[in-house]
Design an enzyme around this catalytic site. Structure first.
Site, PDB file in Angstrom:
ATOM      1  N   ARG A  33     -44.453 -13.145 -85.161  1.00  0.00           N
ATOM      2  CA  ARG A  33     -45.404 -13.496 -84.398  1.00  0.00           C
ATOM      3  C   ARG A  33     -45.850 -14.649 -84.145  1.00  0.00           C
ATOM      4  O   ARG A  33     -46.292 -15.217 -84.519  1.00  0.00           O
ATOM      5  CB  ARG A  33     -46.346 -12.520 -85.299  1.00  0.00           C
ATOM      6  CG  ARG A  33     -47.570 -11.984 -84.370  1.00  0.00           C
ATOM      7  CD  ARG A  33     -48.210 -10.927 -84.777  1.00  0.00           C
ATOM      8  NE  ARG A  33     -47.574  -9.449 -84.002  1.00  0.00           N
ATOM      9  CZ  ARG A  33     -47.696  -8.874 -83.107  1.00  0.00           C
ATOM     10  NH1 ARG A  33     -47.833  -9.497 -82.369  1.00  0.00           N
ATOM     11  NH2 ARG A  33     -46.517  -7.727 -83.104  1.00  0.00           N
ATOM     12  N   LYS A  35     -40.484 -10.165 -80.413  1.00  0.00           N
ATOM     13  CA  LYS A  35     -40.082  -8.639 -80.121  1.00  0.00           C
ATOM     14  C   LYS A  35     -38.755  -8.630 -79.596  1.00  0.00           C
ATOM     15  O   LYS A  35     -38.437  -8.520 -81.332  1.00  0.00           O
ATOM     16  CB  LYS A  35     -40.554  -9.097 -78.368  1.00  0.00           C
ATOM     17  CG  LYS A  35     -41.778  -9.601 -78.148  1.00  0.00           C
ATOM     18  CD  LYS A  35     -42.826  -9.437 -76.676  1.00  0.00           C
ATOM     19  CE  LYS A  35     -43.825  -9.024 -76.471  1.00  0.00           C
ATOM     20  NZ  LYS A  35     -44.833 -10.541 -76.363  1.00  0.00           N
ATOM     21  N   GLU A  88     -51.373 -32.299 -87.297  1.00  0.00           N
ATOM     22  CA  GLU A  88     -50.892 -32.306 -85.430  1.00  0.00           C
ATOM     23  C   GLU A  88     -49.906 -33.614 -85.290  1.00  0.00           C
ATOM     24  O   GLU A  88     -50.330 -34.654 -85.720  1.00  0.00           O
ATOM     25  CB  GLU A  88     -51.805 -32.719 -85.354  1.00  0.00           C
ATOM     26  CG  GLU A  88     -53.285 -31.655 -85.568  1.00  0.00           C
ATOM     27  CD  GLU A  88     -54.613 -31.312 -86.096  1.00  0.00           C
ATOM     28  OE1 GLU A  88     -53.915 -31.780 -87.629  1.00  0.00           O
ATOM     29  OE2 GLU A  88     -55.806 -30.944 -86.218  1.00  0.00           O
ATOM     30  N   THR A 128     -42.321 -15.353 -76.980  1.00  0.00           N
ATOM     31  CA  THR A 128     -43.205 -15.107 -78.283  1.00  0.00           C
ATOM     32  C   THR A 128     -41.424 -14.894 -78.991  1.00  0.00           C
ATOM     33  O   THR A 128     -40.570 -15.124 -78.704  1.00  0.00           O
ATOM     34  CB  THR A 128     -43.262 -13.814 -78.171  1.00  0.00           C
ATOM     35  OG1 THR A 128     -42.506 -12.676 -77.419  1.00  0.00           O
ATOM     36  CG2 THR A 128     -44.757 -13.911 -77.825  1.00  0.00           C
ATOM     37  N   ASP A 175     -41.284 -17.446 -68.286  1.00  0.00           N
ATOM     38  CA  ASP A 175     -41.899 -16.236 -69.446  1.00  0.00           C
ATOM     39  C   ASP A 175     -40.907 -14.753 -70.079  1.00  0.00           C
ATOM     40  O   ASP A 175     -40.507 -13.910 -69.966  1.00  0.00           O
ATOM     41  CB  ASP A 175     -42.983 -15.823 -69.554  1.00  0.00           C
ATOM     42  CG  ASP A 175     -44.161 -15.198 -70.459  1.00  0.00           C
ATOM     43  OD1 ASP A 175     -43.069 -15.026 -71.636  1.00  0.00           O
ATOM     44  OD2 ASP A 175     -44.944 -14.601 -70.274  1.00  0.00           O
ATOM     45  N   TYR A 218     -50.893 -29.983 -92.968  1.00  0.00           N
ATOM     46  CA  TYR A 218     -51.799 -30.559 -91.777  1.00  0.00           C
ATOM     47  C   TYR A 218     -51.542 -30.851 -90.759  1.00  0.00           C
ATOM     48  O   TYR A 218     -50.846 -31.906 -91.777  1.00  0.00           O
ATOM     49  CB  TYR A 218     -52.879 -30.584 -91.198  1.00  0.00           C
ATOM     50  CG  TYR A 218     -53.944 -30.474 -91.197  1.00  0.00           C
ATOM     51  CD1 TYR A 218     -54.479 -28.813 -90.191  1.00  0.00           C
ATOM     52  CD2 TYR A 218     -55.679 -29.568 -91.296  1.00  0.00           C
ATOM     53  CE1 TYR A 218     -54.649 -28.357 -88.946  1.00  0.00           C
ATOM     54  CE2 TYR A 218     -56.490 -28.705 -91.192  1.00  0.00           C
ATOM     55  CZ  TYR A 218     -56.094 -28.388 -89.783  1.00  0.00           C
ATOM     56  OH  TYR A 218     -57.304 -27.810 -89.510  1.00  0.00           O
TER      57      TYR A 218
HETATM   58  N1  DSN Z   1     -48.811  -7.140 -75.405  1.00  0.00           N
HETATM   59  C1  DSN Z   1     -47.334  -7.529 -75.128  1.00  0.00           C
HETATM   60  C2  DSN Z   1     -46.957  -6.576 -75.000  1.00  0.00           C
HETATM   61  O1  DSN Z   1     -47.442  -5.791 -74.972  1.00  0.00           O
HETATM   62  O2  DSN Z   1     -45.699  -6.250 -73.705  1.00  0.00           O
HETATM   63  C3  DSN Z   1     -47.166  -9.376 -74.432  1.00  0.00           C
HETATM   64  O3  DSN Z   1     -48.572 -10.054 -74.901  1.00  0.00           O
END
Ligand code: DSN
Length: 427
Positions: A245, A239, A66, A236, A210, A64
Site C-alpha cells: 500500500r 491496486k 528526509e 498507487t 493518475d 529517518y
Molecule cells: N480508494 C481508491 C479506489 O477505490 O478507487 C482510490 O483511491
C-alpha cells in the site's frame, strides 16, 4: 497465488504477535480468514504476494531519511541511499520513464505533491467529475485539491458513458486550467493519453495522469502508457500493480525534477517510509516477469467475461463493456441503490463497492451504481468460467435480496467456491 518469488519460509510475518499481543494476532488471523473465505471484487484491491507482505517488516523502518539519495538531512543514510536508488531504477525500468520518486506514501500523497509542484494556491485545475469516475484528490470540494485550487470538471458522454475528447478540449479552452488531470477510479474504458496531451498543450496546461487503477496494466503493456504524454504520472502501488500500500511519481522532463521532488519533500511529506520502499522495489521486480503480463491479460479477460455475463443476464453495464480491470453496473433502472446492493452482496461474502454513475440522482453515500473489479480474484487463479459463476452469484443475491435465509445458504456456496482457489496457502 501467481507469484514468481516463492518463499520457503511459511511463517506469517505477524506470527510473533501471538506471544507479544494476542489481541492483535487474533485480528490479523480474522482478517486473513475473511480474505480467504469471500470473493474480493473491489476494483482497487488485490492480494499482494506473501513475499511483498513479508518484505514490509524490515529494519529500514527505524531510519529517518528526509531528502533524496546523497542529499539527506540525516546521517547514517548510505545503505538507505542504495535501497532508494535501486527502487528508483526499477520503477524507471518498469514504466520506461526517465525519473521517479518512490517516496509518496500513497496515491493521494503523490497527487498532493504533483499539484503542489505544478500549481499555486487558487490556480485552476480541470479533472474528471467524481460522479463520472474521477477521484477525491482530483478537485473534490471536500478534499485539499478542491479547497486549495479552483476545480473544474469534465464528464463522460451522457449516452455512451465514454470520455468525449472534443468536449474535454472545449471545456479546457473555456477554463484555461493550470493543470489538467487525466485518470479515474471508476472508468472502464481505455484512456487516450495522447489526446489529453494535445488538449493540455493547446491551452498551455500541465498534464497530470493518475494511473493508480491501471498501473499494473500499463506495466504489463496491456494498456497504453501515459508516460510518453504526461508531464507527471502518479500512481498507487497496491491496486493492479499488486505491491504494498503506497505511492509513486514518474516523469520524463528533467526541468520538472526539482519541482516534483520538492513537492514530495518538503512540500507534502516528512520522512519517507523506507521499509515500504523495500516492498515497492520487490513489487517492481515481480512486475517485470512474464507471468505478470499473463496475469494482467487474464485480469482484463475476466472483466470482459464478467461484463458479458451481466449483460446476458439483463443487468445494465455502463459503456456496454470494459477494456480494463473493472465493470460498472448501472442499477438506476432497478429497485436497488448501490448501497443496498453492496450490503446484500456483503451478506453473501461478496465484496464490491457502491459507486456514483453519470447523472446519478442519489448521493455519494447511496449511489445508483456498483463497481466490480477482477484483479483480486484473478490473483487467486480464477478465469473466465469462474466469472460466469460469480455473475450468477451476484444476480442470485440481488434477486433474493430480501430473503435472509437464502442469502445465508448462498454465502456458504460462495465460500465453498472461493475455497477452490486457496489464498496464501503457504500460510
Ligand atoms: N480508494 C481508491 C479506489 O477505490 O478507487 C482510490 O483511491
Amino acid at each position: 497465488m501467481t507469484t514468481d518469488l516463492k518463499t520457503e519460509n511459511t511463517a506469517k510475518p505477524w506470527q510473533r504477535l501471538h506471544e507479544a499481543d494476542h489481541e492483535l494476532y487474533a485480528l490479523c488471523e480474522q482478517e486473513l480468514t475473511r480474505q480467504r473465505q469471500g470473493l474480493e471484487l473491489i476494483a482497487s484491491e488485490n492480494f499482494a504476494p506473501s513475499t511483498v507482505i513479508t518484505a514490509l517488516a524490515n529494519v529500514f523502518m527505524n531510519k529517518y531519511a528526509e531528502g533524496l539519495p546523497a542529499k539527506r538531512y540525516y546521517g547514517g543514510c548510505s545503505v538507505t541511499d542504495d535501497l532508494e536508488c535501486l527502487a528508483i531504477e526499477r520503477a524507471k525500468k518498469l514504466f520506461n520513464s526517465s525519473y521517479a520518486n518512490v517516496q509518496p506514501h500513497s496515491g493521494a500523497q503523490a497527487n498532493a505533491a504533483a499539484l503542489m509542484a505544478l500549481a499555486s494556491p487558487n490556480d485552476k485545475i480541470l479533472a474528471l467529475d467524481l460522479a463520472h469516475g474521477g477521484h477525491l484528490t482530483h478537485g473534490s470540494a471536500v478534499n485539499f485539491s478542491g479547497r486549495f485550487y479552483q476545480s473544474h470538471f469534465y464528464g463522460v458522454c451522457d449516452r455512451s458513458g465514454i470520455l468525449d475528447y472534443e468536449r474535454i478540449a472545449a471545456c479546457a479552452k473555456e477554463v484555461q486550467p493550470q493543470v489538467i488531470i487525466a485518470g479515474a477510479s471508476a472508468y472502464s474504458r481505455c484512456i487516450d493519453f495522447q489526446k489529453f496531451h494535445h488538449i493540455s498543450k493547446e491551452v498551455g496546461a500541465y498534464l497530470l495522469v493518475d494511473m493508480a487503477h491501471i498501473a499494473g496494466l500499463v506495466a504489463a503493456g496491456v494498456h497504453p502508457s501515459p508516460l510518453p504524454w504526461a508531464d507527471v504520472v502518479t500512481t498507487t502501488t497496491h491496486k493492479t500493480l499488486r505491491g504494498p500500500r503506497s505511492g509513486l511519481m514518474l516523469w520524463n522532463n528533467a526541468d520538472l525534477s526539482t519541482k516534483l521532488n520538492k513537492g514530495v519533500f518538503p512540500g507534502t511529506q516528512g520522512g519517507p517510509m523506507q521499509h515500504v520502499i523495500v516492498a515497492k522495489a520487490l513489487c517492481f521486480k515481480e512486475a517485470m516477469h512474464s507471468s505478470f503480463v499473463e496475469y494482467q491479460r487474464q485480469t482484463i479477460a475476466n472483466a470482459k467475461a464478467l461484463a458479458a455475463e451481466f449483460e446476458r443476464q439483463g443487468l445494465a453495464v455502463l459503456t456496454g463493456g470494459t477494456d480494463n480491470h473493472l465493470v460498472l453496473l448501472d442499477l438506476s433502472a432497478t429497485k436497488f441503490s448501490g448501497k443496498f446492493a453492496e450490503q446484500v452482496l456483503e451478506s453473501a461474502a461478496i465484496s464490491v463497492n457502491k459507486n456514483m454513475i453519470p447523472g446519478d440522482k442519489r448521493s455519494p453515500m447511496i449511489t445508483s451504481g456498483v463497481r466490480i473489479g477482477t484483479p483480486a480474484v484473478t490473483t487467486r487463479g480464477m478465469r473466465e468460467q469462474e466469472m460466469v459463476t460469480i455473475a450468477t452469484f451476484i444476480q442470485r443475491a440481488l434477486e433474493n435480496a430480501n430473503n435472509a435465509d437464502y442469502l445465508v445458504v448462498l454465502k456458504h456456496e460462495v465460500e465453498a467456491f472461493a475455497a477452490n482457489f486457496p489464498l496464501y496457502p503457504e500460510w
